[in-house]
Design a protein around this motif. Structure first.
Motif, PDB file in Angstrom:
ATOM      1  N   ARG A   1      47.222 -38.705  48.596  1.00  0.00           N
ATOM      2  CA  ARG A   1      46.047 -38.480  49.081  1.00  0.00           C
ATOM      3  C   ARG A   1      45.110 -39.490  48.552  1.00  0.00           C
ATOM      4  N   LEU A   2      44.211 -40.201  49.038  1.00  0.00           N
ATOM      5  CA  LEU A   2      43.372 -41.251  48.766  1.00  0.00           C
ATOM      6  C   LEU A   2      41.930 -41.080  48.599  1.00  0.00           C
ATOM      7  N   ALA A   3      41.393 -41.411  47.647  1.00  0.00           N
ATOM      8  CA  ALA A   3      39.803 -41.224  47.613  1.00  0.00           C
ATOM      9  C   ALA A   3      39.332 -42.716  48.150  1.00  0.00           C
ATOM     10  N   LEU A   4      38.582 -42.614  49.067  1.00  0.00           N
ATOM     11  CA  LEU A   4      38.067 -44.222  49.538  1.00  0.00           C
ATOM     12  C   LEU A   4      36.658 -44.024  49.741  1.00  0.00           C
ATOM     13  N   LYS A   5      36.151 -45.491  49.529  1.00  0.00           N
ATOM     14  CA  LYS A   5      34.779 -45.492  50.314  1.00  0.00           C
ATOM     15  C   LYS A   5      34.732 -46.601  51.275  1.00  0.00           C
ATOM     16  N   GLN A   6      34.002 -46.471  52.379  1.00  0.00           N
ATOM     17  CA  GLN A   6      34.193 -47.088  53.519  1.00  0.00           C
ATOM     18  C   GLN A   6      32.829 -48.179  53.918  1.00  0.00           C
ATOM     19  N   LEU A   7      32.841 -49.335  53.858  1.00  0.00           N
ATOM     20  CA  LEU A   7      31.761 -50.115  54.072  1.00  0.00           C
ATOM     21  C   LEU A   7      31.811 -50.632  55.508  1.00  0.00           C
TER      22      LEU A   7
ATOM     23  N   ALA B   1      26.918 -53.110  48.936  1.00  0.00           N
ATOM     24  CA  ALA B   1      26.616 -52.958  50.275  1.00  0.00           C
ATOM     25  C   ALA B   1      25.076 -53.022  50.511  1.00  0.00           C
ATOM     26  N   ALA B   2      24.296 -52.773  49.582  1.00  0.00           N
ATOM     27  CA  ALA B   2      22.851 -52.976  49.709  1.00  0.00           C
ATOM     28  C   ALA B   2      22.700 -54.430  50.148  1.00  0.00           C
ATOM     29  N   THR B   3      23.305 -55.320  49.449  1.00  0.00           N
ATOM     30  CA  THR B   3      23.154 -56.795  49.577  1.00  0.00           C
ATOM     31  C   THR B   3      23.452 -57.276  50.902  1.00  0.00           C
ATOM     32  N   ILE B   4      24.343 -56.634  51.663  1.00  0.00           N
ATOM     33  CA  ILE B   4      24.788 -57.123  52.862  1.00  0.00           C
ATOM     34  C   ILE B   4      24.312 -56.011  54.126  1.00  0.00           C
ATOM     35  N   GLY B   5      23.461 -55.144  53.989  1.00  0.00           N
ATOM     36  CA  GLY B   5      23.062 -54.325  54.769  1.00  0.00           C
ATOM     37  C   GLY B   5      24.184 -53.406  55.377  1.00  0.00           C
ATOM     38  N   ALA B   6      25.277 -52.872  54.523  1.00  0.00           N
ATOM     39  CA  ALA B   6      26.453 -52.206  55.053  1.00  0.00           C
ATOM     40  C   ALA B   6      26.304 -50.618  54.731  1.00  0.00           C
TER      41      ALA B   6
ATOM     42  N   ALA C   1      35.555 -52.291  55.803  1.00  0.00           N
ATOM     43  CA  ALA C   1      36.472 -52.333  54.669  1.00  0.00           C
ATOM     44  C   ALA C   1      36.695 -51.133  54.021  1.00  0.00           C
ATOM     45  N   LEU C   2      37.793 -50.767  53.209  1.00  0.00           N
ATOM     46  CA  LEU C   2      38.087 -49.615  52.561  1.00  0.00           C
ATOM     47  C   LEU C   2      38.198 -49.966  51.065  1.00  0.00           C
ATOM     48  N   VAL C   3      37.486 -49.286  50.255  1.00  0.00           N
ATOM     49  CA  VAL C   3      37.794 -49.435  48.806  1.00  0.00           C
ATOM     50  C   VAL C   3      38.529 -48.357  48.357  1.00  0.00           C
ATOM     51  N   LEU C   4      39.578 -48.549  47.335  1.00  0.00           N
ATOM     52  CA  LEU C   4      40.345 -47.470  46.963  1.00  0.00           C
ATOM     53  C   LEU C   4      39.856 -46.932  45.709  1.00  0.00           C
ATOM     54  N   CYS C   5      39.410 -45.681  45.525  1.00  0.00           N
ATOM     55  CA  CYS C   5      38.618 -45.257  44.410  1.00  0.00           C
ATOM     56  C   CYS C   5      39.638 -44.160  43.576  1.00  0.00           C
ATOM     57  N   GLY C   6      40.643 -43.820  44.205  1.00  0.00           N
ATOM     58  CA  GLY C   6      41.660 -42.678  43.733  1.00  0.00           C
ATOM     59  C   GLY C   6      42.877 -42.657  44.333  1.00  0.00           C
ATOM     60  N   ARG C   7      43.845 -42.256  43.864  1.00  0.00           N
ATOM     61  CA  ARG C   7      45.151 -41.782  44.546  1.00  0.00           C
ATOM     62  C   ARG C   7      45.839 -40.696  43.570  1.00  0.00           C
ATOM     63  N   ASP C   8      46.331 -39.640  44.433  1.00  0.00           N
ATOM     64  CA  ASP C   8      47.023 -38.647  44.054  1.00  0.00           C
ATOM     65  C   ASP C   8      48.350 -38.708  44.718  1.00  0.00           C
ATOM     66  N   ASP C   9      49.584 -39.072  43.960  1.00  0.00           N
ATOM     67  CA  ASP C   9      50.661 -39.252  44.478  1.00  0.00           C
ATOM     68  C   ASP C   9      51.360 -37.960  44.716  1.00  0.00           C
ATOM     69  N   PRO C  10      52.290 -37.869  45.846  1.00  0.00           N
ATOM     70  CA  PRO C  10      53.279 -36.556  45.891  1.00  0.00           C
ATOM     71  C   PRO C  10      53.944 -36.169  44.797  1.00  0.00           C
TER      72      PRO C  10
END
Length: 444
Positions: free
Chosen positions: A304-310, A347-352, A394-403
């Motif tokens: 299970r991944l924690a993601l931020k999407q720009l 994100a603020a610098t490119i208006g994302a 683009a997706l930035v990986l913020c965390g990962r819970d492995d099975p």
């Protein structure tokens, strides 16, 4: 996804209901000998349609078929079907209506009823699920060439048959403890072997019809490969297996549980691939491989991944060349991201736009992104992806819970429930074969 829901309205509506949709019958005739299912002969009403079939004295009209087709086509957003496919759909709908009629008749013979009040309550709940009042639902159905009566008839058929199975089949299905234990032992022994999440379209055939059914299957396969409708649409529309109500879903199965012909095909398929027509005893199958995994073995894709999407949206009229240039600039900026704490500032610098997604199962993402994300370190960004129409992301990986390192066996009660449901489904199929065999159906 509203289309898929619409086809399963009866199941989503409630669970249990009883008597019948008023179907232009005449319940009280003041002593006159007037049949409950009558047909007007003559031309007094130009809107009266000749029956398409008479099933044990129950009339199915061309209007019944047209309105159910309208319901299915609207549910699947299939408004512009080719004439040939539309005719195949019409024949399939007629067969479904005949089965539905036989199910309602059999339920009534077992003193099982679905009352108009219960059907109306279900109809209200279905309308609410679509953010509509019943009146608005009535209007919508008319707009798509269907009707309130057609939908209520489908609800009645589903619920009457469900009640029949609960009363006449489920009480006689038993699964013993030793049988459950045997299955768990076999699962443990099969640990590490491959299993497949498959969907199937099954078309029955005999020696006389084999060539025609094979040709039909080829046409269905060609339509599937166009990608204009999901596999589930074709399974619900054309499959003759009991799984058609769940988009042809066979669930997770191992090769040993499949007919040899299907097992061989599944083992050679890639995720997302469709194969067929595959000749098997009694007909032909078309298979769709949704996913595959190893029994009781952890799969990295279950992380299970924690993601931020720009996201950067492109103005209307952006050309492919302009989109490529902006995507390249976007890629340069996202490479400078140093952890998820830096995302909003960048994100603020490119208006994302930035959207947080916590706990996303990796296997729910497109395969290309799965491969990339599962190889990334926390704080890294994927390469840009998107299109000129939808923008670039683009997706930035913020965390990962492995099975867990190893998978766990299902609980005994889960195995028992699954076995019981399989046997109920099997007996339901057998009962439907008996009903079709004994029915008197006159086609007009």
């Amino acid at each position: 996804m509203r289309g898929a829901v619409l086809l399963m309205l009866a199941a989503a509506a409630t669970g249990a209901i009883a008597q019948t949709v008023p179907d232009r019958s005449v319940p009280e005739t003041g002593g006159l000998d007037i049949p409950s299912n009558l047909q007007i002969f003559g031309k007094l009403d130009p809107n009266v349609r000749k029956p398409t079939a008479v099933v044990n004295d129950t009339v199915l009209t061309g209007t019944d078929v047209d309105q159910r087709m309208g319901l299915i086509m609207a549910a699947n957003q299939a408004g512009n079907l080719p004439a040939e496919e539309k005719e195949r759909l019409r024949l399939q709908v007629l067969r479904q209506l005949i089965d539905e009629t036989l199910q309602i008749q059999e339920a009534k013979s077992a003193e099982i009823a679905v009352t108009p009040d219960e059907i109306n309550q279900s109809y209200v709940r279905v309308s609410r699920n679509f953010n509509r009042t019943p009146a608005e639902m009535d209007k919508y159905l008319r707009e798509v060439g269907s009707s309130e009566r057609s939908l209520k008839r489908q609800i009645e058929g589903e619920l009457a048959w469900s009640r029949y199975l609960r009363k006449r089949v489920e009480p006689f299905v038993n699964v013993g403890e030793e049988e459950v234990k045997g299955i768990l032992d076999r699962l443990e022994a099969a640990k590490g072997t491959e299993e497949f999440n498959l969907r199937e379209i099954y078309l029955s055939a005999n020696q006389a019809t084999s060539a025609q059914v094979f040709a039909n299957a080829r046409q269905i396969l060609a339509e599937i490969q166009k990608g204009q409708q999901p596999f589930g649409y074709f399974a619900r529309t054309f499959s003759e297996a009991s799984t058609r109500g769940v988009d042809g879903d066979l669930g997770w199965v191992r090769a040993a549980q499949l007919p040899p012909e299907l097992a061989q095909a599944a083992q050679s398929m890639q995720i997302g691939q469709v194969a067929g027509p595959i000749e098997i005893p009694g007909g032909f199958s078309i298979l769709y491989l949704v996913d595959k995994r190893q029994v009781l073995t952890s799969d990295p894709r279950d992380a299970r991944l924690a993601l931020k999407q720009l996201t950067i949206k492109f103005p209307v009229g952006t050309t492919q060349a302009q989109a490529t240039a902006r995507a390249a600039k976007f890629a340069e900026v996202t490479k400078t991201i140093r952890g998820c704490g830096d995302v909003n500032k960048t994100a603020a610098t490119i208006g994302a736009e930035v959207v947080d997604n916590d706990g996303v199962p990796a296997r729910q993402l497109p395969p290309q992104l799965q491969d990339i994300l599962l190889k990334m370190q926390i704080g890294e960004s994927t390469p840009p992806f998107g299109s000129a129409e939808s923008g670039v992301r683009a997706l930035v990986l913020c965390g990962r819970d492995d099975p867990p390192a190893t998978g766990s066996l299902p609980r005994p009660d889960q195995v028992q429930q699954q076995l019981e449901q399989q046997r109920v489904n099997l007996r339901a199929q057998q009962k439907m074969r008996d009903l079709r065999r004994d029915a008197v159906v006159e086609y007009r």
